[in-house]
Design an enzyme around this catalytic site. Structure first.
Site, PDB file in Angstrom:
ATOM      1  N   LYS A  98       0.872  -1.307   0.065  1.00 23.05           N
ATOM      2  CA  LYS A  98       0.237   0.050  -0.107  1.00 23.05           C
ATOM      3  C   LYS A  98       0.783   1.204  -0.076  1.00 23.05           C
ATOM      4  O   LYS A  98       0.518   2.288  -0.646  1.00 23.05           O
ATOM      5  CB  LYS A  98      -1.070   0.106   1.126  1.00 23.05           C
ATOM      6  N   LYS A 122      -5.804 -14.003 -15.061  1.00 22.46           N
ATOM      7  CA  LYS A 122      -6.961 -14.114 -14.079  1.00 22.46           C
ATOM      8  C   LYS A 122      -7.986 -13.187 -14.483  1.00 22.46           C
ATOM      9  O   LYS A 122      -7.644 -11.960 -15.078  1.00 22.46           O
ATOM     10  CB  LYS A 122      -6.237 -13.796 -12.903  1.00 22.46           C
ATOM     11  N   LYS A 141     -11.264  -6.928 -11.549  1.00 21.26           N
ATOM     12  CA  LYS A 141     -11.700  -6.002 -11.952  1.00 21.26           C
ATOM     13  C   LYS A 141     -10.782  -4.901 -12.309  1.00 21.26           C
ATOM     14  O   LYS A 141     -10.941  -3.926 -12.992  1.00 21.26           O
ATOM     15  CB  LYS A 141     -12.800  -5.246 -11.192  1.00 21.26           C
TER      16      LYS A 141
HETATM   17  P1  ADP Z   1     -10.401  -8.526  -8.104  1.00 21.65           P
HETATM   18  O1  ADP Z   1      -9.421  -9.700  -8.476  1.00 21.65           O
HETATM   19  O2  ADP Z   1     -11.462  -8.354  -9.399  1.00 21.65           O
HETATM   20  O3  ADP Z   1      -9.752  -7.308  -7.455  1.00 21.65           O
HETATM   21  P2  ADP Z   1     -10.827  -9.493  -5.607  1.00 21.65           P
HETATM   22  O4  ADP Z   1      -9.772  -9.516  -5.203  1.00 21.65           O
HETATM   23  O5  ADP Z   1     -12.065  -8.143  -5.054  1.00 21.65           O
HETATM   24  O6  ADP Z   1     -11.387  -9.275  -7.125  1.00 21.65           O
HETATM   25  O7  ADP Z   1     -11.976 -10.842  -5.261  1.00 21.65           O
HETATM   26  C1  ADP Z   1     -12.413 -11.157  -4.167  1.00 21.65           C
HETATM   27  C2  ADP Z   1     -12.537 -12.723  -4.027  1.00 21.65           C
HETATM   28  O8  ADP Z   1     -13.232 -13.158  -5.491  1.00 21.65           O
HETATM   29  C3  ADP Z   1     -11.134 -13.212  -3.883  1.00 21.65           C
HETATM   30  O9  ADP Z   1     -11.189 -13.518  -2.701  1.00 21.65           O
HETATM   31  C4  ADP Z   1     -11.254 -14.499  -4.650  1.00 21.65           C
HETATM   32  O10 ADP Z   1     -11.369 -15.558  -4.126  1.00 21.65           O
HETATM   33  C5  ADP Z   1     -12.334 -14.196  -5.771  1.00 21.65           C
HETATM   34  N1  ADP Z   1     -11.946 -14.056  -7.005  1.00 21.65           N
HETATM   35  C6  ADP Z   1     -11.539 -12.782  -7.809  1.00 21.65           C
HETATM   36  N2  ADP Z   1     -11.176 -13.050  -8.889  1.00 21.65           N
HETATM   37  C7  ADP Z   1     -11.217 -14.288  -9.223  1.00 21.65           C
HETATM   38  C8  ADP Z   1     -10.840 -15.283 -10.287  1.00 21.65           C
HETATM   39  N3  ADP Z   1     -10.525 -14.655 -11.444  1.00 21.65           N
HETATM   40  N4  ADP Z   1     -11.025 -16.582 -10.011  1.00 21.65           N
HETATM   41  C9  ADP Z   1     -11.268 -17.121  -9.022  1.00 21.65           C
HETATM   42  N5  ADP Z   1     -11.607 -16.372  -7.963  1.00 21.65           N
HETATM   43  C10 ADP Z   1     -11.693 -15.012  -8.159  1.00 21.65           C
END
Ligand code: ADP
Ligand code: TRP
Length: 332
Positions: free
Chosen positions: A112, A195, A198
């Site tokens: 951070k 992956k 967002k």
């Molecule tokens: P992002 O990657 O969009 O920022 P987050 O990190 O907020 O998403 O994700 C929250 C939860 O969603 C994570 O703890 C994870 O378990 C799940 N997650 C996010 N992206 C994926 C993905 N591509 N495949 C599987 N699980 C995911």
């Protein structure tokens, strides 16, 4: 007695298929097997200084989307973190025995500092203490989180154990990460980067609230290659990704059809993507409908959030009462 599960949901942004298959499906199963507390971590998001309007809108959107996915407020306790002042108070108490040295060593804090060098606030430093308070306030045993949260969880155990030792109590059990199976599902993105997420490039993620037109556009732009040059050729990563997505939302027959086309070098990625887009639209339609209906129903949202807060506060206030007593904060 059923074991207690606690998990916090980031209050930023809309949910995509990665979130659904990765985390939410697990929550939906857990809610029937454990005593679950799921909350939207809006206090945590204050470390990045959102505008009041954005904060409020995001919390609502996340709540609505989780409900649309099937989180059941009658099965799990679903609440908004800031509706529980008990969490803030336990955070204060735990902070007294959280040392700056150990907080500074935390990987997420170091990350951070790099990401927001102009806003290295106290909330960032004590983020793991707040997360420990979230978990310990319900005396949780299990915390469904991914690998990236392992260090935070270890700190929650440290703070809980330290409290128990300092105040000669067994108030807090040790919380451990928990997921079904050994391997978490990884949903690939559409831009070939790996992956779905967002914060990846524009068009990489399919959001549950995306309209059919947006889904078609994103899928048709997905990265592919010029096609296989021999029969039964191993798939390059970008092609594997399209097949993996199809496996999640299409029928086994559809998947087998395109596997066959690939293996016999007759595949046309344009056709495959058209089919994938239509299947994604069908798959997400019920979510989209529920999201739209709920988003308009302020009374229902109020009812669900209030009921969740009330249920969560029962457990939280019992823990806090014991914690205060153990420390020596006692009424005259
Ligand atoms: P992002 O990657 O969009 O920022 P987050 O990190 O907020 O998403 O994700 C929250 C939860 O969603 C994570 O703890 C994870 O378990 C799940 N997650 C996010 N992206 C994926 C993905 N591509 N495949 C599987 N699980 C995911
Ligand atoms: N730190 C978690 C994340 O970034 C969110 C979170 C906050 C959480 N409090 C929690 C997760 C308590 C589990 C338990 O995803």
């Amino acid at each position: 007695m059923k074991e207690i599960v606690v998990s916090g949901i980031r209050s930023t942004g809309n949910l995509h298929l990665g979130n659904y298959f990765g985390a939410i499906k697990n929550f939906i199963r857990m809610q029937h097997e454990y005593t679950c507390y799921f909350f939207i971590a809006d206090y945590h998001s204050l470390t990045t200084h959102p505008t009041p309007a954005d904060l409020h809108m995001n919390v609502k959107q996340v709540l609505v989307e989780y409900l649309a996915c099937g989180l059941d407020p009658d099965a799990a306790t679903l609440y908004i973190q800031s509706d529980l002042p008990e969490i803030a108070e336990l955070y204060l108490l735990l902070n007294m025995n959280a040392y700056v040295g150990e907080l500074e060593r935390c990987t997420s804090f170091k990350d951070k500092i790099r990401q927001q060098p102009d806003n290295i606030n106290g909330g960032l430093l004590t983020y793991p203490v707040l997360m420990a308070a979230d978990i310990l306030i319900h005396r949780a045993h299990k915390v469904p989180v991914g690998k990236d949260q392992e260090q935070h969880l270890e700190m929650a155990r440290t703070f809980g154990n330290r409290f128990n030792r300092l105040y000669h109590t067994e108030l807090f059990p040790e919380p451990y990460a928990f997921n079904y199976g050994t391997q978490l599902v990884k949903v690939p993105g559409l831009d070939g980067s790996g992956k779905m997420g967002k914060s990846e490039g524009e068009g990489n993620a399919i959001f549950l609230s995306d309209s059919p037109d947006v889904i078609r556009k994103k899928v048709m732009r997905a990265v592919t290659d010029s096609g296989p040059t021999s029969e039964h050729q191993a798939k390059p990563d970008v092609i594997k990704n399209i097949f993996s997505l199809m496996e999640l939302v299409s029928s086994p027959e559809t998947l087998a059809f395109f596997e066959e086309k690939y293996n016999t070098m007759q595949i046309r990625y344009g056709d495959m993507k058209k089919q994938l887009a239509e299947d994604m639209i069908l798959f997400t339609a019920p979510f989209r409908e529920k999201i739209n209906a709920l988003a308009r129903d302020e009374a229902e949202i109020h009812k669900i959030a209030s009921k969740g807060a009330e249920k969560a506060r029962e457990s939280a206030s019992a823990t806090l009462k014991e914690a205060r007593h153990a420390i020596g904060i006692r009424r005259f």
